[in-house]
Design a protein around this motif. Sequence first.
Motif, short mmCIF file in Angstrom:
data_model
loop_
_atom_site.label_atom_id
_atom_site.label_comp_id
_atom_site.label_asym_id
_atom_site.label_seq_id
_atom_site.Cartn_x
_atom_site.Cartn_y
_atom_site.Cartn_z
N CYS A 73 0.83 -1.20 0.00
CA CYS A 73 0.00 0.00 0.00
C CYS A 73 0.86 1.26 0.00
O CYS A 73 1.99 1.26 0.49
N TYR A 74 0.30 2.33 -0.54
CA TYR A 74 0.97 3.62 -0.57
C TYR A 74 -0.09 4.70 -0.77
O TYR A 74 -1.23 4.41 -1.15
N LEU A 77 -3.04 4.95 -3.65
CA LEU A 77 -3.31 3.64 -4.25
C LEU A 77 -4.75 3.61 -4.77
O LEU A 77 -5.70 3.88 -4.03
N ALA A 82 -5.05 -2.05 -7.44
CA ALA A 82 -5.30 -3.05 -6.40
C ALA A 82 -6.24 -4.16 -6.85
O ALA A 82 -6.07 -5.31 -6.45
N VAL A 135 -1.92 -7.60 2.62
CA VAL A 135 -2.16 -6.19 2.35
C VAL A 135 -1.21 -5.43 3.29
O VAL A 135 -1.51 -5.22 4.46
N VAL A 138 -1.24 -1.08 5.32
CA VAL A 138 -2.52 -0.53 4.90
C VAL A 138 -2.71 0.89 5.41
O VAL A 138 -3.46 1.69 4.83
N ALA A 141 -2.16 3.79 2.87
CA ALA A 141 -3.16 4.07 1.84
C ALA A 141 -4.18 5.08 2.37
O ALA A 141 -4.26 5.35 3.57
N PHE A 145 -9.30 3.93 -0.03
CA PHE A 145 -8.89 2.56 -0.30
C PHE A 145 -9.44 1.62 0.76
O PHE A 145 -9.81 0.48 0.46
N GLU A 146 -9.50 2.07 2.01
CA GLU A 146 -10.12 1.25 3.05
C GLU A 146 -11.55 0.89 2.68
O GLU A 146 -11.99 -0.25 2.87
#
Length: 300
Positions: A73-74, A77, A82, A135, A138, A141, A145-146
């Motif tokens: 993750c970044y 993202l 993904a 993942v 996390v 991110a 994204f969550e």
Amino acid sequence: MTGDGFSEVTESDLRAVFDDQQYVAEDDIVTTVLLALRMGKPLLVEGEPGAGKTELAKVLAAGFETDLVRLQCYEGLAAENALYEWNYTKQLLAIQSGEGGVADDDSVFDESYLLSRPLLEALSGDGERPPVLLVDEVDRADEEFEALLLELLSDFQVSIPELGTVEAATPPVVILTSNRTRGLSDALKRRCLYLYVDPPSAEKERAIVERKVPELDEGIAADLCGVTQRLRDRPLRKRPGLAETLDWAEALTVLDGEDGRLSVETARRTLGCLLKDAEDVERVDDDELASLLAEVHGES
């Protein structure tokens, strides 16, 4: 244990995997991982950087002889990185050549034009056992994204508008790691079991070093673990984690002439394997190293 998943895995199976992969796990780690496997629940693992969170997923994949699917993750993202994206070049060529265009009523939005990314790849696994989906980090991110993860973690499925819903035949083992750089949403946490990995105690760290770097002299292993433990109590900009301890241990096996005890000179020359910040390296001078080694030698 069958190819249908991990619902039949036993505590002895899991401990055997950890032992075989040389992963030192206390009872709380064994119990929490066992529950995640038996219940088919994602596992959120938090802790300091270098504490062995990522290694846990690698150990499970290797120990149970299944695939490891990793999503790093970044910030920023996006879903196409993904989940999936369409192979637009292939679609365009198909349309131009008349092989899959509107002219013959075929669609260029089918699986042959789909590029699976880690999340979709983990759901589509067709091996003997479901894969381990990692993942990683996390917390790096975005919150958006969550939200993307929620459907996958709830029902182990994702929706592709052009194709419909893709559901895992057998859910993957999901390990999410976080360095706690920001708080995660309650909705994400509710879908997971939780494990916090503490920095290793002196005894655990030495046991890990002896397993991972068995060729290192026992006395030197004791010295470097003792110094590392004491440095974690110093006001450093970046405290060394277990990963840095192992780097230092491996570096000391490369050097010749060190036998029985770690010297100030060798510690100074190799300190960059343990401390990864220039100010920290400068702060721990020869006098400090001599003092730390004297403390360690006095206890042994």
